[in-house]
Design a protein around this motif. Sequence first.
Motif, mmCIF file in Angstrom:
data_model
loop_
_atom_site.group_PDB
_atom_site.id
_atom_site.type_symbol
_atom_site.label_atom_id
_atom_site.label_comp_id
_atom_site.label_asym_id
_atom_site.label_seq_id
_atom_site.Cartn_x
_atom_site.Cartn_y
_atom_site.Cartn_z
ATOM 1 N N LEU A 11 0.212 -1.301 0.212
ATOM 2 C CA LEU A 11 -0.129 -0.165 0.295
ATOM 3 C C LEU A 11 1.032 1.452 -0.109
ATOM 4 O O LEU A 11 1.418 1.204 -0.220
ATOM 5 C CB LEU A 11 -0.466 -0.023 0.871
ATOM 6 C CG LEU A 11 -2.294 -1.018 0.689
ATOM 7 C CD1 LEU A 11 -2.533 -0.651 2.406
ATOM 8 C CD2 LEU A 11 -2.563 -1.698 -0.156
ATOM 9 N N ALA A 84 -5.576 6.452 -1.624
ATOM 10 C CA ALA A 84 -6.748 5.476 -2.056
ATOM 11 C C ALA A 84 -7.857 5.627 -3.425
ATOM 12 O O ALA A 84 -7.670 6.677 -3.635
ATOM 13 C CB ALA A 84 -7.649 5.467 -1.079
ATOM 14 N N PHE A 85 -8.173 4.885 -4.253
ATOM 15 C CA PHE A 85 -9.090 5.302 -5.170
ATOM 16 C C PHE A 85 -10.666 4.947 -4.448
ATOM 17 O O PHE A 85 -10.942 3.408 -5.116
ATOM 18 C CB PHE A 85 -8.226 4.344 -6.312
ATOM 19 C CG PHE A 85 -8.985 4.772 -7.195
ATOM 20 C CD1 PHE A 85 -9.571 6.508 -8.385
ATOM 21 C CD2 PHE A 85 -10.116 4.215 -8.242
ATOM 22 C CE1 PHE A 85 -10.210 6.197 -9.615
ATOM 23 C CE2 PHE A 85 -11.158 4.083 -9.449
ATOM 24 C CZ PHE A 85 -11.139 5.171 -10.630
ATOM 25 N N LYS A 86 -11.625 5.785 -5.285
ATOM 26 C CA LYS A 86 -13.056 5.552 -4.224
ATOM 27 C C LYS A 86 -13.342 5.085 -3.132
ATOM 28 O O LYS A 86 -13.727 3.651 -2.815
ATOM 29 C CB LYS A 86 -13.748 4.532 -5.533
ATOM 30 C CG LYS A 86 -13.640 5.081 -6.632
ATOM 31 C CD LYS A 86 -14.472 4.245 -7.805
ATOM 32 C CE LYS A 86 -14.614 4.964 -9.641
ATOM 33 N NZ LYS A 86 -15.500 3.787 -9.877
ATOM 34 N N GLU A 88 -10.972 2.499 -1.015
ATOM 35 C CA GLU A 88 -10.644 1.630 -1.150
ATOM 36 C C GLU A 88 -8.770 1.811 -1.322
ATOM 37 O O GLU A 88 -8.208 2.163 -1.913
ATOM 38 C CB GLU A 88 -10.224 1.043 -2.047
ATOM 39 C CG GLU A 88 -12.021 0.644 -1.700
ATOM 40 C CD GLU A 88 -11.872 -0.765 -0.693
ATOM 41 O OE1 GLU A 88 -11.572 -1.115 -0.322
ATOM 42 O OE2 GLU A 88 -12.736 -0.188 0.090
ATOM 43 N N VAL A 90 -5.317 1.943 -2.473
ATOM 44 C CA VAL A 90 -4.191 1.539 -3.534
ATOM 45 C C VAL A 90 -3.159 0.624 -3.059
ATOM 46 O O VAL A 90 -2.351 0.976 -2.595
ATOM 47 C CB VAL A 90 -3.703 3.386 -4.800
ATOM 48 C CG1 VAL A 90 -3.144 2.280 -5.871
ATOM 49 C CG2 VAL A 90 -4.932 3.972 -5.120
ATOM 50 N N VAL A 92 0.102 -1.947 -4.756
ATOM 51 C CA VAL A 92 1.002 -1.661 -5.424
ATOM 52 C C VAL A 92 1.671 -3.216 -6.315
ATOM 53 O O VAL A 92 1.657 -3.900 -4.745
ATOM 54 C CB VAL A 92 2.194 -0.909 -5.365
ATOM 55 C CG1 VAL A 92 3.368 -0.797 -6.811
ATOM 56 C CG2 VAL A 92 1.306 0.671 -5.251
#
Length: 169
Positions: A11, A84-86, A88, A90, A92
């Motif tokens: 993360l 985060a995206f939406k 949640e 992200v 890697v």
Amino acid sequence: MCVSSPEEKWLVVYTKPKLEKKIAAEIASMAYECYLPLYTVARKWSDRIKRLRQPLFPNYLFVKINPREKFRVLSANGVIRLVAFKGEPVAVSDEEIARIRMIETAGCEITREHNYCIGEKVKVVEGVLSGLEGILVKRHTDKRFVVQLPLINQSIGVEIPMHCLERVS
């Protein structure tokens, strides 16, 4: 370094400026695998030139954790948030982390590429025009920018090497 479980993911942690190394050490002391990519940069003072190890991605570091345990990482002093995206975090991939590690340890000279956008406010941080602020009006080449500097209610265009610019928030 701990043995990772299948639920663990890399993360991205967003940190306060200039605290990346301290935060990485604190997170590592929590028994999490933490990765802070560094590169060497030469800094010049009036009497010497010194080579420093700086974060390759300022304000960011990577932590391999189970997303359910993210609150322990967020409790580290200086951590602002997880990227985060939406809503949640992200993740890697291990392959991306491996690529970054390979580049970092290859012994090649690494330079950070700045992704400035046209119309963005920038400040000159090095050279004879140090301290002046302006608007990025166009990207001349991959290595230089043309910056508009409002002086006495006029504008002038000047080419500034990109390493001499810094984004103004």
